[in-house]
Design an enzyme around this catalytic site. Structure first.
Site, PDB file in Angstrom:
ATOM      1  CG  ASN A   2      -0.688  -0.354   2.464  1.00 11.27           C
ATOM      2  OD1 ASN A   2      -0.226  -1.445   2.747  1.00 11.27           O
ATOM      3  ND2 ASN A   2      -0.851   0.598   3.356  1.00 11.27           N
ATOM      4  CG  ASP A   3       0.089   3.984   3.027  1.00 15.43           C
ATOM      5  OD1 ASP A   3      -0.888   3.461   2.475  1.00 15.43           O
ATOM      6  OD2 ASP A   3       0.082   4.349   4.218  1.00 15.43           O
ATOM      7  CD  GLN A  19       3.091   0.913   5.734  1.00  8.49           C
ATOM      8  OE1 GLN A  19       2.236   0.471   6.488  1.00  8.49           O
ATOM      9  NE2 GLN A  19       4.333   1.174   6.130  1.00  8.49           N
ATOM     10  CB  SER A  64       2.888   5.566   6.295  1.00 11.38           C
ATOM     11  OG  SER A  64       2.336   4.603   5.441  1.00 11.38           O
ATOM     12  NE  ARG A 120      -3.056   5.600  10.491  1.00 12.34           N
ATOM     13  CZ  ARG A 120      -4.297   5.750  10.965  1.00 12.34           C
ATOM     14  NH1 ARG A 120      -4.502   5.970  12.266  1.00 12.34           N
ATOM     15  NH2 ARG A 120      -5.330   5.682  10.151  1.00 12.34           N
ATOM     16  CG  ASP A 121       0.445   7.797   8.347  1.00 11.54           C
ATOM     17  OD1 ASP A 121       0.870   6.709   8.758  1.00 11.54           O
ATOM     18  OD2 ASP A 121      -0.715   7.966   7.936  1.00 11.54           O
TER      19      ASP A 121
HETATM   20  N1  DQQ Z   1      -1.782   3.032   5.811  1.00 13.41           N
HETATM   21  C1  DQQ Z   1      -2.594   4.184   6.110  1.00 13.41           C
HETATM   22  C2  DQQ Z   1      -1.727   4.967   7.034  1.00 13.41           C
HETATM   23  C3  DQQ Z   1      -1.027   3.918   7.810  1.00 13.41           C
HETATM   24  C4  DQQ Z   1      -0.771   2.883   6.801  1.00 13.41           C
HETATM   25  C5  DQQ Z   1      -2.988   4.907   4.872  1.00 13.41           C
HETATM   26  C6  DQQ Z   1      -0.740   1.476   7.298  1.00 13.41           C
HETATM   27  O1  DQQ Z   1      -2.383   5.847   7.861  1.00 13.41           O
HETATM   28  O2  DQQ Z   1       0.136   4.390   8.401  1.00 13.41           O
HETATM   29  O3  DQQ Z   1      -3.270   4.074   3.808  1.00 13.41           O
HETATM   30  O4  DQQ Z   1      -0.366   0.618   6.254  1.00 13.41           O
END
Ligand code: DQQ
Length: 444
Positions: A2-3, A19, A64, A120-121
């Site tokens: 993913n991200d 990710q 992320s 987060r992130d």
């Molecule tokens: N994916 C979300 C984020 C998180 C991550 C966004 C987890 O907020 O950190 O797609 O895989």
């Protein structure tokens, strides 16, 4: 996958982390995968950069974050879960392997007194005083998404400042994921992905060092399939974006395929006069062009036709149209033998560029429904005499459409045999004019 995470150019090479769940094509156990490229197109896989550590602060996943170079030391800043805490990892061997910092978690909790919907992130940038600023994606309960701004001299000790900007939950979501914040065209742009709206929002305006005062807002992509994009500035000073293109097929199809999620092409960002973000494919993408096909300028009568010479699952199409009196016109892509296809075109009545997947060739059933409708569009007012430009990239199940003023729509479709698909034209409610059409087979 993913991200995208930790996008950075270091000693000439582009590093992209993302990710990744090595156990399968489902969302769990987030690792940071790592790929390296000289041109953002040809990639070499490096070992996983971050792996969840049982019993520790990132036991439930390494979520992320970003990459920076602090005092010469490449450093990843990421979220450990659960609970959500911010952590560091550093590399001493040119980004090949990463060691988690003994001081982790360096930011163990959200600011006291703030009721947040997420934490987060982290995304880091330099303040005017030369110190680090870090934004953490969050939301204020009962209000809306936000990005919390911190200051730090050493990435270890962080002082909370304030929310950079707070959104309205009904418009941009209860929690903002994956903030990016960058100078562009003399202003600043905040890019966030709003949950549960599932869209990449942008806010453009003046940054006074503490808060963003937006004068314009928009979307970084209108196609409904791009989420959690990350922006970075490369060694040439170019502002570039990668985004996660998620699936539009049901979970059982994803599990059968054995993979899920792809990265968009790298996109070069600029700003339109109205403050909206303009995206174009990074020029490197043109090096993928192989055999070319050109179609002469011609009038497009009502109806639809196939261009038999234009076949393939991996193509760049570049077309310019004059609307004349037509109501809707454009290109049909991924045309299967049974006539199923995806339409990419312009609605002159509505002033919108659109991607219509309602009759897309589909290997199985599409997982249509919220937040995955078959039809996506973006407002695009053409000036009198302005031609519609469509630059479309097809890659098996991916469609990326770049139009006038850097409007972009990313989409996913699943033709049974993409390489056997043809391309065509359509026109409704009057005649339009095809001014030019050039196409290239694409290959690495
Ligand atoms: N994916 C979300 C984020 C998180 C991550 C966004 C987890 O907020 O950190 O797609 O895989």
């Amino acid at each position: 996958m993913n991200d995208p995470n930790g996008a950075i150019q270091y000693a000439g090479l582009y590093h992209l982390f993302y990710q990744h769940n090595p156990r399968g094509a489902f969302s769990a156990s987030k690792h940071w995968a790592h790929v390296v490229s000289p041109d953002m197109l040809h990639w070499q896989q490096y070992p996983h950069a971050l792996v969840p550590q049982p019993g520790s602060y990132d036991k439930d996943g390494c979520f992320s974050g970003c990459a920076v170079v602090h005092e010469g030391i490449p450093t990843l800043i990421y979220t450990g879960v659960d609970p959500q805490v911010q952590c560091l990892a550093t590399s001493r061997d040119d980004l090949r392997t990463w060691q988690k910092h003994p001081a982790n978690p360096v930011l163990p909790a959200p600011p006291p007194g703030l009721e947040v919907t997420g934490f987060r992130d982290p995304y880091a940038f330099r303040g005017e005083d030369g110190l680090w600023r870090i934004l953490v994606g969050s939301g204020i309960r009962g209000v809306g998404g936000t990005a919390l701004l911190y200051r730090s001299a050493d990435l270890l000790h962080w002082q909370y400042l304030n929310p950079l900007l707070v959104g309205q939950a009904a418009e941009t979501g209860r929690v903002w994921n994956c903030p990016s914040f960058f100078p562009l065209g003399g202003e600043h742009v905040l890019l966030v992905s709003g949950q549960p709206v599932w869209k990449p929002f942008t806010f453009t305006g003046a940054f006074d060092g503490r808060r963003l005062l937006p004068r314009a807002s928009g979307l970084a992509d209108h196609g409904g399939c791009l989420y959690a994009p990350q922006v970075f500035i490369d060694e040439r000073g170019r502002v570039l974006l990668w985004g996660w293109l998620w699936e539009s097929r049901p979970d059982e199809d994803i599990l059968a395929a054995g993979w899920a999620g792809v990265m968009s092409f790298p996109r070069l960002l600029s700003l339109n006069a109205d403050g909206t973000l303009a995206s174009s494919p990074a020029p490197e993408v043109e090096t993928l062009r192989r055999q070319s096909t050109t179609l002469a300028a011609q009038s497009l009568p009502e109806g639809q036709r196939v261009i038999p010479a234009l076949r393939g699952g991996c193509l760049e199409l570049r077309a310019r149209f004059s609307p004349r009196g037509a109501r809707r016109f454009g290109l049909r892509v991924f045309i299967e033998e049974n006539g199923n296809c995806t339409r990419v075109g312009y609605d002159a009545d509505l002033g919108e560029v659109f991607v219509d997947r309602s009759r897309a060739g589909i290997s199985a059933k599409m997982a249509f429904g919220w937040p995955n409708p078959p039809f996506h569009s973006a407002r695009l007012a053409l000036d009198a005499g302005e031609a519609l430009e469509l630059r479309i990239f097809l890659d098996q199940s991916v469609i990326e459409v770049f139009s006038n003023h850097g409007v972009v729509l990313s989409s996913r479709v699943y033709p049974a045999q993409p390489d056997a698909c043809t391309v065509g034209l359509f026109c409704e409610g009057g005649a339009a004019e095809l001014l030019s059409l050039q196409a290239w087979q694409l290959a690495l």
